[in-house]
Motif scaffolding. Structure first.
Motif, PDB file in Angstrom:
ATOM      1  N   GLN A  17     -12.697 -11.244  -6.714  1.00 19.24           N
ATOM      2  CA  GLN A  17     -12.808 -11.581  -5.297  1.00 19.24           C
ATOM      3  C   GLN A  17     -11.453 -11.812  -4.642  1.00 19.24           C
ATOM      4  OE1 GLN A  17     -15.977 -10.508  -4.738  1.00 19.24           O
ATOM      5  NE2 GLN A  17     -16.156 -12.188  -3.295  1.00 19.24           N
ATOM      6  N   LEU A  18     -10.388 -11.871  -5.448  1.00 14.73           N
ATOM      7  CA  LEU A  18      -9.050 -12.095  -4.913  1.00 14.73           C
ATOM      8  C   LEU A  18      -8.094 -10.941  -5.173  1.00 14.73           C
ATOM      9  CD1 LEU A  18     -10.242 -15.101  -5.697  1.00 14.73           C
ATOM     10  CD2 LEU A  18      -7.915 -15.800  -5.121  1.00 14.73           C
ATOM     11  N   ALA A  19      -8.338 -10.155  -6.242  1.00  9.95           N
ATOM     12  CA  ALA A  19      -7.322  -9.196  -6.670  1.00  9.95           C
ATOM     13  C   ALA A  19      -7.754  -7.743  -6.633  1.00  9.95           C
ATOM     14  CB  ALA A  19      -6.852  -9.548  -8.089  1.00  9.95           C
ATOM     15  N   SER A  20      -9.016  -7.446  -6.391  1.00  8.49           N
ATOM     16  CA  SER A  20      -9.450  -6.046  -6.329  1.00  8.49           C
ATOM     17  C   SER A  20      -8.913  -5.389  -5.060  1.00  8.49           C
ATOM     18  CB  SER A  20     -10.970  -5.969  -6.343  1.00  8.49           C
ATOM     19  OG  SER A  20     -11.504  -6.503  -5.144  1.00  8.49           O
ATOM     20  N   GLY A  21      -8.981  -4.068  -5.023  1.00 10.93           N
ATOM     21  CA  GLY A  21      -8.571  -3.378  -3.810  1.00 10.93           C
ATOM     22  C   GLY A  21      -9.387  -3.798  -2.608  1.00 10.93           C
ATOM     23  N   THR A  22     -10.676  -3.985  -2.808  1.00 12.92           N
ATOM     24  CA  THR A  22     -11.554  -4.443  -1.730  1.00 12.92           C
ATOM     25  C   THR A  22     -11.119  -5.809  -1.225  1.00 12.92           C
ATOM     26  OG1 THR A  22     -13.368  -3.236  -2.773  1.00 12.92           O
ATOM     27  CG2 THR A  22     -13.949  -4.869  -1.104  1.00 12.92           C
ATOM     28  N   ALA A  23     -10.783  -6.711  -2.158  1.00  9.57           N
ATOM     29  CA  ALA A  23     -10.380  -8.065  -1.787  1.00  9.57           C
ATOM     30  C   ALA A  23      -9.041  -8.071  -1.048  1.00  9.57           C
ATOM     31  CB  ALA A  23     -10.292  -8.936  -3.029  1.00  9.57           C
ATOM     32  N   ILE A  24      -8.117  -7.231  -1.477  1.00 11.44           N
ATOM     33  CA  ILE A  24      -6.803  -7.165  -0.821  1.00 11.44           C
ATOM     34  C   ILE A  24      -6.968  -6.735   0.636  1.00 11.44           C
ATOM     35  CG2 ILE A  24      -4.636  -5.869  -0.763  1.00 11.44           C
ATOM     36  CD1 ILE A  24      -4.805  -5.827  -3.873  1.00 11.44           C
ATOM     37  N   ALA A  25      -7.756  -5.681   0.856  1.00 12.98           N
ATOM     38  CA  ALA A  25      -7.957  -5.205   2.219  1.00 12.98           C
ATOM     39  C   ALA A  25      -8.701  -6.237   3.064  1.00 12.98           C
ATOM     40  CB  ALA A  25      -8.728  -3.878   2.194  1.00 12.98           C
ATOM     41  N   ARG A  26      -9.720  -6.862   2.477  1.00 13.60           N
ATOM     42  CA  ARG A  26     -10.504  -7.857   3.209  1.00 13.60           C
ATOM     43  C   ARG A  26      -9.621  -9.042   3.631  1.00 13.60           C
ATOM     44  NH1 ARG A  26     -14.342  -8.570  -0.374  1.00 13.60           N
ATOM     45  NH2 ARG A  26     -13.345 -10.327  -1.418  1.00 13.60           N
ATOM     46  N   HIS A  27      -8.794  -9.528   2.701  1.00 10.13           N
ATOM     47  CA  HIS A  27      -7.942 -10.680   3.021  1.00 10.13           C
ATOM     48  C   HIS A  27      -6.912 -10.309   4.088  1.00 10.13           C
ATOM     49  CE1 HIS A  27      -5.821 -14.452   2.394  1.00 10.13           C
ATOM     50  NE2 HIS A  27      -4.697 -13.765   2.327  1.00 10.13           N
ATOM     51  N   ALA A  28      -6.338  -9.119   3.997  1.00 11.27           N
ATOM     52  CA  ALA A  28      -5.349  -8.709   4.991  1.00 11.27           C
ATOM     53  C   ALA A  28      -5.968  -8.655   6.384  1.00 11.27           C
ATOM     54  CB  ALA A  28      -4.759  -7.357   4.604  1.00 11.27           C
ATOM     55  N   GLY A  76      -1.479 -10.723  -6.772  1.00 11.32           N
ATOM     56  CA  GLY A  76      -0.652 -10.899  -7.959  1.00 11.32           C
ATOM     57  C   GLY A  76      -0.751 -12.295  -8.531  1.00 11.32           C
ATOM     58  N   ARG A  77      -0.846 -13.277  -7.655  1.00  9.03           N
ATOM     59  CA  ARG A  77      -0.985 -14.661  -8.116  1.00  9.03           C
ATOM     60  C   ARG A  77      -2.313 -14.879  -8.833  1.00  9.03           C
ATOM     61  NH1 ARG A  77      -1.102 -20.037  -4.209  1.00  9.03           N
ATOM     62  NH2 ARG A  77      -1.067 -21.588  -5.890  1.00  9.03           N
ATOM     63  N   ALA A  78      -3.388 -14.321  -8.269  1.00  7.73           N
ATOM     64  CA  ALA A  78      -4.694 -14.443  -8.909  1.00  7.73           C
ATOM     65  C   ALA A  78      -4.710 -13.758 -10.267  1.00  7.73           C
ATOM     66  CB  ALA A  78      -5.777 -13.857  -8.004  1.00  7.73           C
ATOM     67  N   LEU A  79      -4.118 -12.570 -10.340  1.00  5.59           N
ATOM     68  CA  LEU A  79      -4.039 -11.869 -11.624  1.00  5.59           C
ATOM     69  C   LEU A  79      -3.245 -12.685 -12.636  1.00  5.59           C
ATOM     70  CD1 LEU A  79      -3.414  -8.216 -10.385  1.00  5.59           C
ATOM     71  CD2 LEU A  79      -5.414  -9.016 -11.659  1.00  5.59           C
ATOM     72  N   ALA A  80      -2.163 -13.284 -12.190  1.00  5.05           N
ATOM     73  CA  ALA A  80      -1.347 -14.097 -13.095  1.00  5.05           C
ATOM     74  C   ALA A  80      -2.147 -15.263 -13.660  1.00  5.05           C
ATOM     75  CB  ALA A  80      -0.108 -14.612 -12.361  1.00  5.05           C
ATOM     76  N   ALA A  81      -2.942 -15.909 -12.817  1.00  5.89           N
ATOM     77  CA  ALA A  81      -3.751 -17.031 -13.282  1.00  5.89           C
ATOM     78  C   ALA A  81      -4.771 -16.582 -14.320  1.00  5.89           C
ATOM     79  CB  ALA A  81      -4.451 -17.705 -12.099  1.00  5.89           C
ATOM     80  N   GLY A  82      -5.444 -15.462 -14.064  1.00  5.51           N
ATOM     81  CA  GLY A  82      -6.436 -14.965 -15.006  1.00  5.51           C
ATOM     82  C   GLY A  82      -5.822 -14.501 -16.307  1.00  5.51           C
ATOM     83  N   ILE A  83      -4.700 -13.819 -16.218  1.00  6.19           N
ATOM     84  CA  ILE A  83      -4.013 -13.332 -17.414  1.00  6.19           C
ATOM     85  C   ILE A  83      -3.493 -14.496 -18.246  1.00  6.19           C
ATOM     86  CG2 ILE A  83      -1.910 -12.151 -18.173  1.00  6.19           C
ATOM     87  CD1 ILE A  83      -2.426 -10.174 -15.811  1.00  6.19           C
ATOM     88  N   ALA A  84      -2.914 -15.502 -17.589  1.00  7.00           N
ATOM     89  CA  ALA A  84      -2.388 -16.657 -18.321  1.00  7.00           C
ATOM     90  C   ALA A  84      -3.500 -17.390 -19.052  1.00  7.00           C
ATOM     91  CB  ALA A  84      -1.670 -17.603 -17.362  1.00  7.00           C
ATOM     92  N   ALA A  85      -4.658 -17.520 -18.411  1.00 10.39           N
ATOM     93  CA  ALA A  85      -5.785 -18.180 -19.069  1.00 10.39           C
ATOM     94  C   ALA A  85      -6.223 -17.406 -20.305  1.00 10.39           C
ATOM     95  CB  ALA A  85      -6.951 -18.320 -18.093  1.00 10.39           C
ATOM     96  N   THR A  86      -6.280 -16.089 -20.187  1.00 11.56           N
ATOM     97  CA  THR A  86      -6.679 -15.257 -21.322  1.00 11.56           C
ATOM     98  C   THR A  86      -5.657 -15.339 -22.445  1.00 11.56           C
ATOM     99  OG1 THR A  86      -7.771 -13.751 -19.771  1.00 11.56           O
ATOM    100  CG2 THR A  86      -7.378 -12.932 -22.005  1.00 11.56           C
TER     101      THR A  86
END
Length: 317
Positions: A195-206, A242-252
């Protein structure tokens, strides 16, 4: 359809299908990961389940026109998830017409038995198989391979082997929560990475933040073009992703001690516009020493990784 006049030279090929929320692609893939007779169509994601299935079957029928088709020994299907590989069903979050849809059964019924078994994998698992066998994850025993596109998915290589989980959904990083108070997700949770990092989410947030597309195109690709031109709203949208991806990757990485992360999918094609913020924010979220030295790579196989991986999973099963 890309054509190839050469018959199968021996060793067999796999018919591969890659099903995502934006497009469905199919190809014949040989043991070296080379694609032949590649074809694709837009995903009729808002249509009924039978319409989506018809698109998949039509693509397979196109592949059957290739002179290499008689050498097909299996069919590999990588699908947006969740999937259930034990039951052969799919329930992609971004394709609402498919819920517990018996995809393996329906494809098997359509094809002649001579084409061999139909093997289902999640799209993230498929990309992990491809990148570990042929691409950027080859040097690593422990890696997370991700697809960032219409949705966000992932697959894990642990101890040098593909880790699929009981139902084939291990590594489905797009639906871990990275924002406790985030928006509801179609999966039923809230604040999911997708919901934060997909292409759909990027366009929606912008768009919500006041970004004005220069044409009728309001996609993540158009946001990327504005970001490269210096638009602060567009840049902020990619920084947020990028921040959302970083959070998910760090958790994994904290859970399973990863050596590297490989990122593919359509959104990842923007390169450092996404990966730069990801690396920067990762220094904050991956704080423990054993998680702090993660290597971040772009997928070597690009948008064909799903096809190559679907074939690899079928060949290994």
């Amino acid at each position: 359809m890309d054509t190839d006049s050469r018959p199968d030279a021996g060793g067999g090929v796999v018919a591969a299908v890659d099903i995502g929320g934006t497009k469905i692609a199919a190809a014949l893939v040989d043991e070296a990961g080379t694609l032949f007779a590649r074809t694709q169509r837009p995903t009729p994601a808002t249509a009924g389940g039978e319409t989506v299935l018809r698109t998949v079957l039509d693509l397979l029928d196109e592949l059957a026109a290739s002179p290499r088709w008689p050498g097909v020994r299996a069919v590999g299907v990588g699908s947006a998830g969740p999937v259930d590989t034990a039951r052969g069903t799919v329930s992609p979050v971004n394709i609402p017409g498919w819920r517990d849809f018996p995809l393996v059964e329906r494809i098997s019924a359509h094809l002649a038995p001579a084409r061999g078994r139909v093997v289902l994998a999640g799209d993230g698992i498929a990309i992990a198989a491809a990148e570990h066998r042929f691409g950027a994850a080859r040097p690593y025993d422990n890696a997370l391979c991700m697809v960032v596109s219409t949705g966000v998915g992932g697959g894990l290589i642990l101890g040098g082997a593909l880790h699929t989980g009981r139902t084939g959904n291990a590594g489905h990083i797009g639906h871990i929560t990275v924002d406790l108070d985030g928006e509801p997700c179609p999966c039923g949770s809230r604040g999911c990475l997708e919901q934060l990092a997909s292409g759909t989410a990027i366009a929606r947030h912008a768009l919500r933040s006041g970004w004005q597309p220069s044409s009728q195109d309001a996609s993540a690709v158009a946001v990327a073009a504005s970001a490269r031109a210096g638009d602060p709203i567009a840049l902020a949208a990619y920084d947020r992703a990028g921040r959302a991806l970083a959070a998910g990757i760090a958790a994994t990485a904290t859970l399973v001690e990863l050596d590297a992360v490989v990122i593919g999918g359509g959104v990842a094609q923007v390169g450092e516009l996404l990966l730069g913020p990801l690396r920067r924010h990762l220094t904050t979220y991956a704080a423990l020493p054993f998680a702090a030295d993660l290597k971040i790579h772009r997928a070597h196989l690009g948008t064909d990784a799903g096809l190559v991986g679907a074939a690899a999973v079928a060949a290994l099963t």
